[in-house]
Design a protein around this motif. Structure first.
Motif, PDB file in Angstrom:
ATOM      1  N   ARG A  16       0.855  -1.173   0.000  1.00 17.95           N
ATOM      2  CA  ARG A  16       0.000   0.000   0.000  1.00 17.95           C
ATOM      3  C   ARG A  16       0.898   1.232   0.000  1.00 17.95           C
ATOM      4  NH1 ARG A  16      -5.227  -0.283  -0.697  1.00 17.95           N
ATOM      5  NH2 ARG A  16      -5.540   1.397   0.789  1.00 17.95           N
ATOM      6  N   TRP A  17       0.646   2.068  -0.927  1.00 16.07           N
ATOM      7  CA  TRP A  17       1.465   3.265  -1.034  1.00 16.07           C
ATOM      8  C   TRP A  17       0.626   4.516  -0.939  1.00 16.07           C
ATOM      9  CZ3 TRP A  17       6.624   2.317  -1.270  1.00 16.07           C
ATOM     10  CH2 TRP A  17       7.028   1.041  -1.698  1.00 16.07           C
ATOM     11  N   ARG A  18       1.208   5.503  -0.348  1.00  9.51           N
ATOM     12  CA  ARG A  18       0.508   6.767  -0.276  1.00  9.51           C
ATOM     13  C   ARG A  18       1.345   7.795  -1.015  1.00  9.51           C
ATOM     14  NH1 ARG A  18      -0.694   8.648   5.445  1.00  9.51           N
ATOM     15  NH2 ARG A  18       1.559   8.906   5.489  1.00  9.51           N
ATOM     16  N   LYS A  19       0.688   8.470  -1.851  1.00  9.85           N
ATOM     17  CA  LYS A  19       1.400   9.458  -2.646  1.00  9.85           C
ATOM     18  C   LYS A  19       1.647  10.692  -1.793  1.00  9.85           C
ATOM     19  CE  LYS A  19       1.032  11.609  -7.176  1.00  9.85           C
ATOM     20  NZ  LYS A  19       0.196  11.679  -8.386  1.00  9.85           N
ATOM     21  N   TYR A  20       2.826  11.180  -1.829  1.00 10.83           N
ATOM     22  CA  TYR A  20       3.098  12.362  -1.011  1.00 10.83           C
ATOM     23  C   TYR A  20       3.679  13.499  -1.820  1.00 10.83           C
ATOM     24  CZ  TYR A  20       8.000  10.861  -0.942  1.00 10.83           C
ATOM     25  OH  TYR A  20       9.282  10.493  -1.284  1.00 10.83           O
ATOM     26  N   GLY A  21       3.773  13.289  -3.068  1.00 10.12           N
ATOM     27  CA  GLY A  21       4.273  14.394  -3.866  1.00 10.12           C
ATOM     28  C   GLY A  21       4.341  14.085  -5.338  1.00 10.12           C
ATOM     29  N   GLN A  22       4.406  15.091  -6.083  1.00  6.05           N
ATOM     30  CA  GLN A  22       4.527  14.922  -7.528  1.00  6.05           C
ATOM     31  C   GLN A  22       5.331  16.090  -8.046  1.00  6.05           C
ATOM     32  OE1 GLN A  22       1.138  13.587  -9.917  1.00  6.05           O
ATOM     33  NE2 GLN A  22       1.405  15.417 -11.162  1.00  6.05           N
ATOM     34  N   LYS A  23       6.186  15.809  -8.916  1.00  7.71           N
ATOM     35  CA  LYS A  23       7.046  16.853  -9.452  1.00  7.71           C
ATOM     36  C   LYS A  23       7.263  16.700 -10.940  1.00  7.71           C
ATOM     37  CE  LYS A  23       9.425  19.980  -7.149  1.00  7.71           C
ATOM     38  NZ  LYS A  23       9.637  21.306  -7.665  1.00  7.71           N
ATOM     39  N   ALA A  24       7.334  17.800 -11.565  1.00  2.89           N
ATOM     40  CA  ALA A  24       7.641  17.745 -12.990  1.00  2.89           C
ATOM     41  C   ALA A  24       9.150  17.562 -13.059  1.00  2.89           C
ATOM     42  CB  ALA A  24       7.248  19.052 -13.644  1.00  2.89           C
ATOM     43  N   VAL A  25       9.570  16.704 -13.902  1.00  3.92           N
ATOM     44  CA  VAL A  25      11.003  16.479 -14.014  1.00  3.92           C
ATOM     45  C   VAL A  25      11.550  17.035 -15.313  1.00  3.92           C
ATOM     46  CG1 VAL A  25      11.060  14.452 -12.573  1.00  3.92           C
ATOM     47  CG2 VAL A  25      10.530  14.235 -14.973  1.00  3.92           C
ATOM     48  N   LYS A  26      12.762  17.401 -15.208  1.00  2.00           N
ATOM     49  CA  LYS A  26      13.410  17.967 -16.376  1.00  2.00           C
ATOM     50  C   LYS A  26      13.576  16.854 -17.410  1.00  2.00           C
ATOM     51  CE  LYS A  26      17.480  20.555 -17.651  1.00  2.00           C
ATOM     52  NZ  LYS A  26      18.876  20.816 -17.328  1.00  2.00           N
ATOM     53  N   ASN A  27      13.620  17.235 -18.611  1.00  2.00           N
ATOM     54  CA  ASN A  27      13.819  16.261 -19.686  1.00  2.00           C
ATOM     55  C   ASN A  27      12.682  15.279 -19.832  1.00  2.00           C
ATOM     56  OD1 ASN A  27      16.285  17.255 -20.461  1.00  2.00           O
ATOM     57  ND2 ASN A  27      17.324  16.091 -18.865  1.00  2.00           N
TER      58      ASN A  27
ATOM     59  N   LYS B 152       9.041   5.066  -3.018  1.00  2.00           N
ATOM     60  CA  LYS B 152       9.210   4.720  -4.418  1.00  2.00           C
ATOM     61  C   LYS B 152       8.815   5.885  -5.290  1.00  2.00           C
ATOM     62  CE  LYS B 152       4.895   2.470  -5.948  1.00  2.00           C
ATOM     63  NZ  LYS B 152       4.341   1.199  -6.441  1.00  2.00           N
ATOM     64  N   ARG B 153       9.424   5.934  -6.383  1.00  2.00           N
ATOM     65  CA  ARG B 153       9.180   7.013  -7.335  1.00  2.00           C
ATOM     66  C   ARG B 153       8.659   6.405  -8.613  1.00  2.00           C
ATOM     67  NH1 ARG B 153      14.923   9.557  -6.856  1.00  2.00           N
ATOM     68  NH2 ARG B 153      15.101   7.773  -5.481  1.00  2.00           N
ATOM     69  N   VAL B 154       7.765   7.061  -9.186  1.00  2.55           N
ATOM     70  CA  VAL B 154       7.215   6.543 -10.425  1.00  2.55           C
ATOM     71  C   VAL B 154       7.225   7.633 -11.479  1.00  2.55           C
ATOM     72  CG1 VAL B 154       5.182   5.582 -11.522  1.00  2.55           C
ATOM     73  CG2 VAL B 154       5.720   4.950  -9.189  1.00  2.55           C
ATOM     74  N   GLU B 155       7.797   7.309 -12.559  1.00  4.40           N
ATOM     75  CA  GLU B 155       7.838   8.298 -13.636  1.00  4.40           C
ATOM     76  C   GLU B 155       7.826   7.573 -14.975  1.00  4.40           C
ATOM     77  OE1 GLU B 155      11.850  10.127 -14.082  1.00  4.40           O
ATOM     78  OE2 GLU B 155      12.332   8.748 -12.481  1.00  4.40           O
ATOM     79  N   ARG B 156       7.551   8.308 -15.962  1.00  4.63           N
ATOM     80  CA  ARG B 156       7.549   7.710 -17.292  1.00  4.63           C
ATOM     81  C   ARG B 156       8.842   8.063 -17.998  1.00  4.63           C
ATOM     82  NH1 ARG B 156       3.521   5.109 -19.226  1.00  4.63           N
ATOM     83  NH2 ARG B 156       1.556   5.106 -18.071  1.00  4.63           N
ATOM     84  N   SER B 157       9.272   7.136 -18.774  1.00  4.30           N
ATOM     85  CA  SER B 157      10.495   7.381 -19.508  1.00  4.30           C
ATOM     86  C   SER B 157      10.297   8.517 -20.492  1.00  4.30           C
ATOM     87  CB  SER B 157      10.897   6.117 -20.255  1.00  4.30           C
ATOM     88  OG  SER B 157      11.918   6.428 -21.186  1.00  4.30           O
ATOM     89  N   TYR B 158      11.251   9.343 -20.508  1.00  4.70           N
ATOM     90  CA  TYR B 158      11.128  10.457 -21.448  1.00  4.70           C
ATOM     91  C   TYR B 158      11.382   9.984 -22.866  1.00  4.70           C
ATOM     92  CZ  TYR B 158      16.218  10.462 -21.291  1.00  4.70           C
ATOM     93  OH  TYR B 158      17.544  10.118 -21.347  1.00  4.70           O
ATOM     94  N   GLU B 159      11.953   8.826 -22.935  1.00  7.59           N
ATOM     95  CA  GLU B 159      12.239   8.300 -24.266  1.00  7.59           C
ATOM     96  C   GLU B 159      11.071   7.523 -24.818  1.00  7.59           C
ATOM     97  OE1 GLU B 159      15.792   6.042 -23.658  1.00  7.59           O
ATOM     98  OE2 GLU B 159      16.945   7.701 -24.508  1.00  7.59           O
ATOM     99  N   ASP B 160      10.493   6.810 -23.938  1.00 11.21           N
ATOM    100  CA  ASP B 160       9.354   6.023 -24.350  1.00 11.21           C
ATOM    101  C   ASP B 160       8.253   6.133 -23.307  1.00 11.21           C
ATOM    102  OD1 ASP B 160       7.499   4.222 -25.084  1.00 11.21           O
ATOM    103  OD2 ASP B 160       8.903   2.572 -25.415  1.00 11.21           O
TER     104      ASP B 160
END
Length: 266
Positions: free
Chosen positions: A123-134, A153-161
DNA sequence: CGAATTTGACCAGCGC
DNA sequence: GCGCTGGTCAAATTCG
């Protein structure tokens, strides 16, 4: 940052996403494209340079700082409070934790999925979100909701795909997977699609299995070999704990005993 | 109503 | 020293 992260990648078949729960959309899209790469504080040092296709040499520098970790944190907080008695607001704000250089072992997985938040049984609770460079996509920050468990844990999408979700775990769970997860644990099992049974090379053919967690016993020097030997890319999908029984935390958390899917019905 | 998420602000580290 | 960026906090809001 993500750039560097990419330098260290190891092919793997982490827990994919079964999709139970959130969205069924895209589950079909799920491909066993999943990689894991360990990140360590000094990883950038050991990298061999060519990202996507050179052997990802990684230093499994195990943190070995879990202790001062919490202590530091606590200390800091106390300090802040103590010293910022009046400027409560500022003090409160400044009580960041962020240990100097997170020594926490980190493991990242790249998973091709439509959904951002991959189900892993916890179970995870989100505590933040940030726009990332690139990257046009924001990075989300989650923390294990279980008390005393400081896993993040951090979750982000690949900027490449954009279809690839990068999930980075930091720390180790010190508790079992919550029994009830969106209904039942089977959900967790369901989180491991068959596809992961057959890890396939991605990204320029990099073909390394993750050497999960820090393996103090394994000399990091090109520990790739070590990890490799332990793995079996076969259906067994044994995570390489490299013989360690204490350090496999992360994955153990994911696979409390044996990979759920091993016992799954065909 | 309690838990989880959203979101803007704040802070530290790093490069210039 | 300054600005940028990543990471976290916490109040407000939404959800179950």
């Amino acid at each position: 940052m993500s750039d560097e992260m990419f330098k260290d990648l190891f092919l793997s078949s982490p827990f994919g996403y079964g999709g139970l729960g959130d969205s069924e959309t895209g589950l079909d899209e799920y491909e066993s494209l999943a990689r894991a790469f360990e990140l360590s504080s000094d990883y950038s040092n050991e990298i061999s340079g060519t990202p996507m296709n050179s052997s990802a040499s990684f230093s499994s520098s195990d943190a070995g700082a879990d202790e001062d970790d919490s202590l530091k944190d606590k200390d800091k907080q106390i300090k802040d409070m103590d010293d910022g008695g009046e400027s409560s607001k500022t003090a409160a704000k400044s009580k960041k934790k962020v240990e100097k250089k997170e020594r926490e072992p980190r493991v990242a997985f790249m998973t091709k999925s439509e959904v951002d938040h991959l189900e892993d049984g916890y179970r995870w609770r989100k505590y933040g979100q940030k726009a990332v460079k690139n990257s046009a996509y924001p990075r989300s920050y989650y923390r294990c909701t279980t008390q005393k468990c400081g896993v993040k844990k951090r979750v982000e999408r690949s900027y490449e795909d954009p279809s690839i979700v990068i999930t980075t775990y930091e720390g180790q769970h010190n508790h079992p997977i919550p029994a009830t997860l969106r209904g039942n644990l089977s959900a967790a099992s369901g989180a491991f699609p068959p596809s992961m049974l057959a890890p396939m090379p991605v990204v320029g053919g990099v073909r390394y299995l993750p050497q999960l967690m820090n393996n103090t016993s394994v000399n990091n020097n090109q520990a790739v070999g070590g990890g490799e030997s332990v793995y079996s890319q076969s259906s067994s999908f044994n995570y390489p704990y490299n013989g360690r029984q204490q350090d496999y935390g992360l994955l153990q958390d994911i696979f409390p005993t044996a990979p759920p899917f091993l016992n799954r019905q065909p």
